[in-house]
Design an enzyme around this catalytic site. Structure first.
Site, PDB file in Angstrom:
ATOM      1  N   LYS A 198       0.855  -1.186   0.000  1.00 25.96           N
ATOM      2  CA  LYS A 198       0.000   0.000   0.000  1.00 25.96           C
ATOM      3  C   LYS A 198       0.885   1.227   0.000  1.00 25.96           C
ATOM      4  CE  LYS A 198      -1.564   2.905   2.866  1.00 25.96           C
ATOM      5  NZ  LYS A 198      -1.748   4.114   2.026  1.00 25.96           N
ATOM      6  N   GLY A 212       2.375   4.253  13.611  1.00 29.62           N
ATOM      7  CA  GLY A 212       3.135   3.065  13.981  1.00 29.62           C
ATOM      8  C   GLY A 212       2.599   2.399  15.228  1.00 29.62           C
ATOM      9  N   GLU A 217       9.728   1.711  10.767  1.00 28.87           N
ATOM     10  CA  GLU A 217      10.641   2.865  10.741  1.00 28.87           C
ATOM     11  C   GLU A 217       9.787   4.099  10.920  1.00 28.87           C
ATOM     12  OE1 GLU A 217      11.899   5.927   9.773  1.00 28.87           O
ATOM     13  OE2 GLU A 217      13.100   5.471   7.987  1.00 28.87           O
ATOM     14  N   CYS A 262      13.085  11.557   6.659  1.00 26.86           N
ATOM     15  CA  CYS A 262      13.067  11.067   8.033  1.00 26.86           C
ATOM     16  C   CYS A 262      14.426  11.214   8.704  1.00 26.86           C
ATOM     17  CB  CYS A 262      12.603   9.612   8.078  1.00 26.86           C
ATOM     18  SG  CYS A 262      13.663   8.482   7.155  1.00 26.86           S
ATOM     19  N   GLU A 289       9.018  16.228  15.219  1.00 26.96           N
ATOM     20  CA  GLU A 289       9.465  16.141  13.833  1.00 26.96           C
ATOM     21  C   GLU A 289       8.591  17.040  12.954  1.00 26.96           C
ATOM     22  OE1 GLU A 289      10.857  12.559  10.862  1.00 26.96           O
ATOM     23  OE2 GLU A 289       9.001  12.288  11.994  1.00 26.96           O
TER      24      GLU A 289
END
Length: 490
Positions: free
Chosen positions: A176, A234, A251, A285, A386
């Site tokens: 996906k 996640g 990740e 990232c 982030e």
């Protein structure tokens, strides 16, 4: 554009069962560049059923490893053949410069080639047995049906990190891609079909994470989930995966420190500090968005950064003079703007940027000026969170131990850097830095045979390298008694 613009399930190109579609937008000018199916749970279940059947019948997993490797190698060759088309699609889809996209395609072909070479080199080992007249061996078998969920920032690169090792080791899969950047993934599935990947082995479902991703995560017929994306998603995947205790490879991003000591090569450190953040408008990232600069050079270093940043050329990814393209979407730009507003409220000093560009030619795109904050401390959310955009925070330090402490003060642990000409000092720092990758006098360099992944909340497991292939295998111990005899216990 000669894309099929469909999903790929059980060896067939199909529309969504619902008939729904999604428009794909060029972030440079908001032009609609494609319309693709919008799959949901029903499409995902069909893809899972196809992958389950293909795995259980053993056609792919029992194919000799050398033959699997040859097909994976053929995919690399086809990517190289169609490099220009793929690079063009990637830049249309993401807004990054086409020069950067061309480099990505070289890296992607390299990933497939690397795992093609490893396909027949994971045959297991004999181990010593304490029992006479016996054989004890360890073998590595494919995990089974793999759900693979990729992000929007490096669509095909991240896909290659998952597709290549999964195929090389004999798994079947459902991928996906991000619903907003699926075009190069569609194209590479065309190439996999051309290379000879059997029907049902590799399946592509297009749609939102809330439907497609959720079904992949919770469905008991999926044996592994490999996800690259944010921490919040996640954690949801981890919870859903508990339905059948499926294997996870996650990740989840980073807030990556880049330590600059006064004895580093000044001009190189400035240049690499910029390179470490502003490629693809900071939507990386591993971007070195936390600069931690020794106090004695702090002011001079910041001034040099600001002067360079003011000269950045923003524009279309297809303009050879462009250095930085747009952000991916209006929604994402709004998040970056909120992040910058928070930094101002928290008391950080805005040294440059902090707004949309005024250039009339950029008004239709999702552009944001490269931004630098100074006077930052680790209790600020802009240092901890982030932003995933073109924003640098700068912190000061005086002593080596303080620099390392600041670097480790994060829930993340993906990557970091150290700049110094004192190599023993660099090694002391690296040993204490809690990150999956640490560069000395470099930043953001990676290659297929080196593992990639993070400590702490940056994720679970590793991609790339030999560890990347281990994520897609289960280890089995087989013991064979060559001279069985009664035990006579009972």
């Amino acid at each position: 554009m000669n894309l099929k613009q469909q999903q790929y399930i059980n060896g067939k190109w199909v529309d969504a069962l619902s008939g729904n579609t999604r428009e794909i937008i060029n972030p440079f000018n908001q032009e609609v560049i494609a319309a693709v199916p919008e799959g949901d749970e029903a499409d995902t279940k069909a893809a899972i059923a196809a992958a389950r059947k293909a795995f259980d019948n053993g056609e792919w997993s029992e194919t000799p490893a050398t033959e699997r490797g040859a097909i994976v190698r053929k995919i690399a060759e086809l990517i190289e053949r169609d490099k220009e088309e793929l690079a063009r699609l990637e830049s249309l889809d993401t807004g990054k410069t086409v020069e950067e996209s061309r480099g990505d395609m070289d890296d992607i072909a390299g990933v497939f080639r690397y795992y093609a070479e490893l396909a027949d080199k994971n045959g297991g080992e004999l181990i010593d047995s304490p029992v006479p007249n016996s054989i004890s061996r360890v073998v590595h078998e494919p995990v089974g049906v793999c759900g693979q969920i990729t992000p929007w920032n490096y669509p095909l690169l991240q896909a290659s990190w998952k597709l290549a090792p999964a195929l090389a080791t004999g798994n079947t899969l459902i991928m996906k891609p991000s619903e907003i950047t699926p075009l190069t993934t569609i194209k590479v599935f065309e190439l996999m079909e051309e290379a000879g990947v059997p029907a049902g082995v590799a399946n592509l479902v297009l749609g939102a994470g809330s439907t497609v991703g959720a079904e992949l995560s919770s469905n008991v017929d999926v044996d592994l989930i490999s996800f690259t994306g944010g921490i919040v998603t996640g954690k949801k995947i981890m919870q859903a995966a508990s339905a059948n205790v499926k294997k996870l490879a996650l990740e989840l991003g980073g807030k990556n420190p880049n330590i600059i000591f006064a004895d580093a090569d000044f001009e190189t450190a400035v240049d690499q500090a910029l390179n470490g953040v502003f490629f693809h408008a900071g939507q990386i990232c591993s971007a070195g968005t936390r600069l931690i600069v020794e106090e004695s050079i702090h002011d001079e270093f910041v001034s040099a950064l600001v002067e360079r940043v003011k000269k950045f050329k923003l524009g279309s990814g297809f303009d050879e003079d462009t250095q930085m393209g747009p952000l991916i979407s209006a929604e994402h730009r709004a998040k970056v703007e909120e992040y910058v507003e928070t930094g101002i409220k928290e008391g950080a000093t805005l040294a440059v940027g902090g707004s949309r560009p005024e250039d009339p030619e950029l008004q239709n795109g999702f552009f944001y000026l490269p931004t630098i904050f100074t006077d930052c401390t680790t209790d600020m959310s802009i240092v901890q969170d982030e932003a995933f955009g073109p924003v640098i925070t700068v912190e000061k330090f005086r002593e080596e131990e303080e620099a390392v402490k600041l670097a480790n003060d994060s829930v993340y642990g993906l990557a970091g850097g150290v700049w110094t000409n004192d190599i023993p000092k660099a090694e002391r720092c690296v040993k204490k830095m809690r990150m999956g990758t640490v560069w000395i006098n470099d930043f953001n360099l990676y290659f297929p045979h080196a593992p990639w992944g993070g400590f702490k909340q940056s994720g679970i497991g590793r991609e790339l390298g030999k560890l990347g292939i281990e994520e897609y295998t289960e280890t089995k111990h087989i013991f064979q008694n060559l001279k069985p005899e009664p035990v006579n216990w009972f």
